[in-house]
Motif scaffolding. Sequence first.
Motif, PDB file in Angstrom:
ATOM      1  N   ALA A 266      19.125   6.943 -20.097  1.00 31.80           N
ATOM      2  CA  ALA A 266      20.186   7.903 -20.416  1.00 31.80           C
ATOM      3  C   ALA A 266      20.425   8.855 -19.259  1.00 31.80           C
ATOM      4  CB  ALA A 266      19.820   8.666 -21.681  1.00 31.80           C
ATOM      5  N   GLY A 267      19.351   9.282 -18.584  1.00 26.07           N
ATOM      6  CA  GLY A 267      19.513  10.181 -17.446  1.00 26.07           C
ATOM      7  C   GLY A 267      20.257   9.519 -16.306  1.00 26.07           C
ATOM      8  N   MET A 268      19.933   8.255 -15.999  1.00 30.16           N
ATOM      9  CA  MET A 268      20.646   7.547 -14.946  1.00 30.16           C
ATOM     10  C   MET A 268      22.119   7.356 -15.294  1.00 30.16           C
ATOM     11  SD  MET A 268      18.822   6.853 -12.300  1.00 30.16           S
ATOM     12  CE  MET A 268      17.093   6.934 -11.806  1.00 30.16           C
ATOM     13  N   ALA A 269      22.391   7.036 -16.550  1.00 34.24           N
ATOM     14  CA  ALA A 269      23.778   6.831 -16.974  1.00 34.24           C
ATOM     15  C   ALA A 269      24.576   8.123 -16.953  1.00 34.24           C
ATOM     16  CB  ALA A 269      23.809   6.216 -18.372  1.00 34.24           C
ATOM     17  N   GLN A 270      23.910   9.260 -17.172  1.00 38.01           N
ATOM     18  CA  GLN A 270      24.623  10.542 -17.233  1.00 38.01           C
ATOM     19  C   GLN A 270      24.754  11.208 -15.871  1.00 38.01           C
ATOM     20  OE1 GLN A 270      22.905  13.311 -19.983  1.00 38.01           O
ATOM     21  NE2 GLN A 270      24.446  14.887 -19.640  1.00 38.01           N
ATOM     22  N   TYR A 271      23.716  11.112 -15.040  1.00 38.89           N
ATOM     23  CA  TYR A 271      23.695  11.889 -13.804  1.00 38.89           C
ATOM     24  C   TYR A 271      23.829  11.040 -12.544  1.00 38.89           C
ATOM     25  CZ  TYR A 271      21.726  15.207 -17.137  1.00 38.89           C
ATOM     26  OH  TYR A 271      21.517  15.997 -18.229  1.00 38.89           O
TER      27      TYR A 271
ATOM     28  N   ILE B 237      24.782   1.324  -9.283  1.00 41.86           N
ATOM     29  CA  ILE B 237      24.712  -0.064  -9.731  1.00 41.86           C
ATOM     30  C   ILE B 237      25.363  -0.997  -8.723  1.00 41.86           C
ATOM     31  CG2 ILE B 237      25.535  -1.670 -11.490  1.00 41.86           C
ATOM     32  CD1 ILE B 237      25.062   0.412 -13.579  1.00 41.86           C
ATOM     33  N   SER B 238      26.431  -0.559  -8.102  1.00 45.32           N
ATOM     34  CA  SER B 238      27.117  -1.408  -7.128  1.00 45.32           C
ATOM     35  C   SER B 238      26.272  -1.678  -5.898  1.00 45.32           C
ATOM     36  CB  SER B 238      28.439  -0.759  -6.722  1.00 45.32           C
ATOM     37  OG  SER B 238      28.206   0.541  -6.172  1.00 45.32           O
ATOM     38  N   ASP B 239      25.208  -0.910  -5.684  1.00 42.81           N
ATOM     39  CA  ASP B 239      24.349  -1.099  -4.517  1.00 42.81           C
ATOM     40  C   ASP B 239      23.190  -2.063  -4.792  1.00 42.81           C
ATOM     41  OD1 ASP B 239      25.870   0.797  -3.092  1.00 42.81           O
ATOM     42  OD2 ASP B 239      24.726   2.422  -4.018  1.00 42.81           O
ATOM     43  N   VAL B 240      22.987  -2.477  -6.046  1.00 42.68           N
ATOM     44  CA  VAL B 240      21.858  -3.342  -6.389  1.00 42.68           C
ATOM     45  C   VAL B 240      22.042  -4.713  -5.743  1.00 42.68           C
ATOM     46  CG1 VAL B 240      20.595  -4.427  -8.282  1.00 42.68           C
ATOM     47  CG2 VAL B 240      21.486  -2.109  -8.540  1.00 42.68           C
ATOM     48  N   THR B 241      20.973  -5.284  -5.233  1.00 39.28           N
ATOM     49  CA  THR B 241      21.006  -6.600  -4.602  1.00 39.28           C
ATOM     50  C   THR B 241      20.196  -7.604  -5.419  1.00 39.28           C
ATOM     51  OG1 THR B 241      19.032  -6.225  -3.245  1.00 39.28           O
ATOM     52  CG2 THR B 241      21.157  -5.492  -2.352  1.00 39.28           C
ATOM     53  N   VAL B 242      20.378  -8.885  -5.095  1.00 34.78           N
ATOM     54  CA  VAL B 242      19.597  -9.936  -5.752  1.00 34.78           C
ATOM     55  C   VAL B 242      18.115  -9.730  -5.483  1.00 34.78           C
ATOM     56  CG1 VAL B 242      19.172 -12.423  -5.850  1.00 34.78           C
ATOM     57  CG2 VAL B 242      21.510 -11.569  -5.627  1.00 34.78           C
ATOM     58  N   GLY B 243      17.787  -9.330  -4.249  1.00 38.40           N
ATOM     59  CA  GLY B 243      16.388  -9.099  -3.913  1.00 38.40           C
ATOM     60  C   GLY B 243      15.757  -8.000  -4.732  1.00 38.40           C
TER      61      GLY B 243
ATOM     62  N   ASP C 201      24.952   7.399 -12.160  1.00 42.12           N
ATOM     63  CA  ASP C 201      26.094   6.486 -12.032  1.00 42.12           C
ATOM     64  C   ASP C 201      26.809   6.345 -13.375  1.00 42.12           C
ATOM     65  OD1 ASP C 201      27.916   4.660 -11.137  1.00 42.12           O
ATOM     66  OD2 ASP C 201      26.503   3.014 -10.838  1.00 42.12           O
ATOM     67  N   PRO C 202      27.541   7.362 -13.820  1.00 41.97           N
ATOM     68  CA  PRO C 202      28.239   7.260 -15.121  1.00 41.97           C
ATOM     69  C   PRO C 202      29.249   6.117 -15.157  1.00 41.97           C
ATOM     70  CG  PRO C 202      28.171   9.532 -14.328  1.00 41.97           C
ATOM     71  CD  PRO C 202      27.727   8.675 -13.192  1.00 41.97           C
ATOM     72  N   ALA C 203      30.005   5.921 -14.081  1.00 44.77           N
ATOM     73  CA  ALA C 203      31.026   4.865 -14.079  1.00 44.77           C
ATOM     74  C   ALA C 203      30.385   3.484 -14.141  1.00 44.77           C
ATOM     75  CB  ALA C 203      31.899   4.991 -12.829  1.00 44.77           C
ATOM     76  N   GLY C 204      29.304   3.288 -13.414  1.00 45.55           N
ATOM     77  CA  GLY C 204      28.648   1.992 -13.420  1.00 45.55           C
ATOM     78  C   GLY C 204      28.075   1.639 -14.775  1.00 45.55           C
ATOM     79  N   PHE C 205      27.403   2.592 -15.435  1.00 46.30           N
ATOM     80  CA  PHE C 205      26.837   2.313 -16.745  1.00 46.30           C
ATOM     81  C   PHE C 205      27.937   2.180 -17.801  1.00 46.30           C
ATOM     82  CE2 PHE C 205      22.858   3.570 -14.804  1.00 46.30           C
ATOM     83  CZ  PHE C 205      21.935   2.803 -15.480  1.00 46.30           C
ATOM     84  N   ALA C 206      29.056   2.868 -17.621  1.00 45.30           N
ATOM     85  CA  ALA C 206      30.171   2.692 -18.550  1.00 45.30           C
ATOM     86  C   ALA C 206      30.748   1.282 -18.461  1.00 45.30           C
ATOM     87  CB  ALA C 206      31.259   3.733 -18.255  1.00 45.30           C
ATOM     88  N   ALA C 207      30.864   0.772 -17.235  1.00 44.92           N
ATOM     89  CA  ALA C 207      31.328  -0.611 -17.067  1.00 44.92           C
ATOM     90  C   ALA C 207      30.324  -1.591 -17.655  1.00 44.92           C
ATOM     91  CB  ALA C 207      31.559  -0.899 -15.587  1.00 44.92           C
ATOM     92  N   LEU C 208      29.041  -1.279 -17.513  1.00 47.67           N
ATOM     93  CA  LEU C 208      28.012  -2.137 -18.096  1.00 47.67           C
ATOM     94  C   LEU C 208      28.088  -2.130 -19.620  1.00 47.67           C
ATOM     95  CD1 LEU C 208      25.606  -3.906 -17.192  1.00 47.67           C
ATOM     96  CD2 LEU C 208      24.149  -1.900 -17.463  1.00 47.67           C
TER      97      LEU C 208
END
Length: 822
Positions: free
Chosen positions: A167-172, A214-220, A174-181
């Motif tokens: 919840a903290g990550m989604a709120q503070y 979230i957009s910065d996450v890689t396969v590795g 990357d709100p847009a990334g978690f909303a898309a998720l």
Amino acid sequence: MTSIAADDDQLPLQTHTDGTLDGHSVGEGAAYVQMLRRRFPPRPAATSWVQTTWSREEILDLLASPTFRTSNRITQRARLLGARRLLDWLAIHPGNTWQQRWLASGQHDLSGGDWARLPSDWLAAQGDDGAANLGVLASGMRMLVCAEVIRPAAAWVITRRSSHLTAGMAQYRDPAGFAALDRLITADPAISRDNANLAKSRVAFILATKGGRISDVTVGDCVELYDTNPGAQRVKRYGRTLYYTLLHRMGVFSADAPSTLDELFCGRRRGQLSVRELVDRHNLQCAPIPDLLVDYLTERRPAIDYATLTNHAHMLAGLFWGDLERHHPGIASLHLPSEVTTAWKTRLRTGMPEAGDPATGTEKSIGRHKVARVLLAVRAFYLDIAQWALEEPARWGPWAAPCPIKAVEARAKKEQQATKARMDQRTRERLPVLPILQRTAAERWKSMAARLEAACNTPPGQTFEFGGDVFRRPLPGAAKQHAMVWAEHATTGLRRNLTLEDRDAFWAWAAIEVLSRTGIRIEELLELSHQAITSYRLPSTGELVPLLQIVPSKTDAERLLLVDPELADVLSTIICRIRKPGGTVPLVPAYDSYELTWTPPMGLLFQRNVAGQNRAFTAAGIREAIKQTLEATGLTDTAGDPLHFTPHDFRRIFVTDAIINGLPPHIAQVICGHKKIDTTMGYKATYPTEAIETHRAFIARRRAARPSEEYRTPTDNEWDSFLAQFEKRKVSVGTCGRAFNTPCIHEHACVRCSLLRPAPAQRHRLLEIRHNLEARIIEAKREGWLGEVEGLQVSLTGAKNKISQLDQTLARRATSVELGMP
């Protein structure tokens, strides 16, 4: 050592008890992981970035800013107090950034569940009265992680198990990334709340340890997290890999990234080994011979598939040379004395120690029907080297030696005949009961689907009755929401997953129908895709003929099968089952268990949704589905044991049934994709060899006796006459199915004819004919025309039969859709 069948014409792949799977040892698995890390490296663990270089006051000002402020003043005060205490504790450690001080504090060596011990002890030593309040420290730690002041290690975050980090990550962070998720999760009804929360927590773990959004996450990063969390490998819970699938759907990864995490980590699915690795796993001691085997197999590699390569390496390096080294230490030449080869052949026929494991003392026969294969492989090895020595004497000449295997020893006619008799008996036992299996599969699926529908129409907490039993829909938990529909038996209290039962029953029915109606191999079934359904338009009538494309598999030959109406209904129902709400077919990768490779994502027909992830069926899944349906039939064999069906049994039954019903063997050969007609005739289990040869001789004599002009190319007029015959079949109420160049035996009284195939669009015309006949019968009875009444009654019965036949066809099509062109 147990065997896993790889192919009809190959020795089985070996699964050893010393930790190897499909020939891959633990060490090879570790090497494979390292290869994956090189191909998909994680982001490096940094020790300095913008936020971690800020001063204590700048960090506290950031946490007090509107971006991180909460409306609850007590919670806000606790956050700032906890962050202040942790920063004071970190300040006593060496380092230029807060991350360096975090690393120097020793937290990396502690479990996340025990993280608060070090700062609490220090605060207590400083006389801080609030040091014991772990909730304050936890609140401050969460804010420092969300603000990206520090980045804990993946193992620390996993063992910390914070219920508020996501919840903290989604709120503070990357709100847009978690909303898309969240939107992606909401659009897929197959994803339960439990699995969705688990996937979002994994994404939050990656952001906490690697930083960014979230957009910065890689396969590795995903590979590193999965490899760090040992529970993800031990527990068979598909929701643990859902986070990777969701990130892939969001378009976070590059185009060449695997679509599922299973392609990177999936138990035995390690990928292909090199020829050197296939030979080295047998631990041969004599250095020149392993090099020779590697060169030999490398030379043959382009002409054989991977499964054949694996079996040849096992036979030559394990069953042949490995056994010789164990019984004759120091042997280093292909020139073998006769007593050595004789002893080896005896051990091969009677039993030999497990290949590649000199320590074991157990002996196990590999079977007489496989001895000839080993002998043939060794004989081919010697003869190939002798032939190549003439072409490349410098390379192969030193290894040319007399072949210790005679041609007669490599023959297995008796074993082949015994295998043929055994397979024929299987076919004779299963051919008569195939309709029972098909009927049971259809009834079982319809019953499961009806019960699931009844449960879906019942509110949670209420009961419903089905099949004489009373079930209760359980109330959903406050924190849990399942995508599956469950029901409890009112009497026994047994909980049943109705969604899973319906899914298993459906795919069992689909597999049995497709296998029995096409005679395709199991690997061809698993490779059927939406694009495989095509059609051909007749040039004269414009009629569409549906076809099913079978991609090259065992014989590397493509073929097209004609799709009859029943098979078309099955394929249509499957497509309706797997389609997304938008009407598209999901693209899923599949694992080739023979080549040990992953295919690119395709619209496979045999796929299912598991925990929100579309997964291709495996051969084991199909076999298990067929097994469950067989148990429901209660069928037994001649010994009274439960009857067992394999997918290949359907292929043998298909060939036998087709030839019995008049299909020429050479046409059956084309349909089955066999290179030789002898293979097709070997599948047929009815006619003896004498009858086949006599029939062939009879056909040859008839062809020789018939005038040669009958085999000439038809003229244009003859061909036009042939096409016109089919155009003349069209009548007002449908299509006539009489044979070419034959007259109408009913003098065009079509409603009486069994060959009439009524068209759905002409149902109203049949109703008019029925009403007219009924009126004429009434008139004839009134006027006393008794001779005409009898003929009208026959026509009326025929019209009613045609209407009934048409209604049954329309009812069957009501549950399916028109396939059309893919």
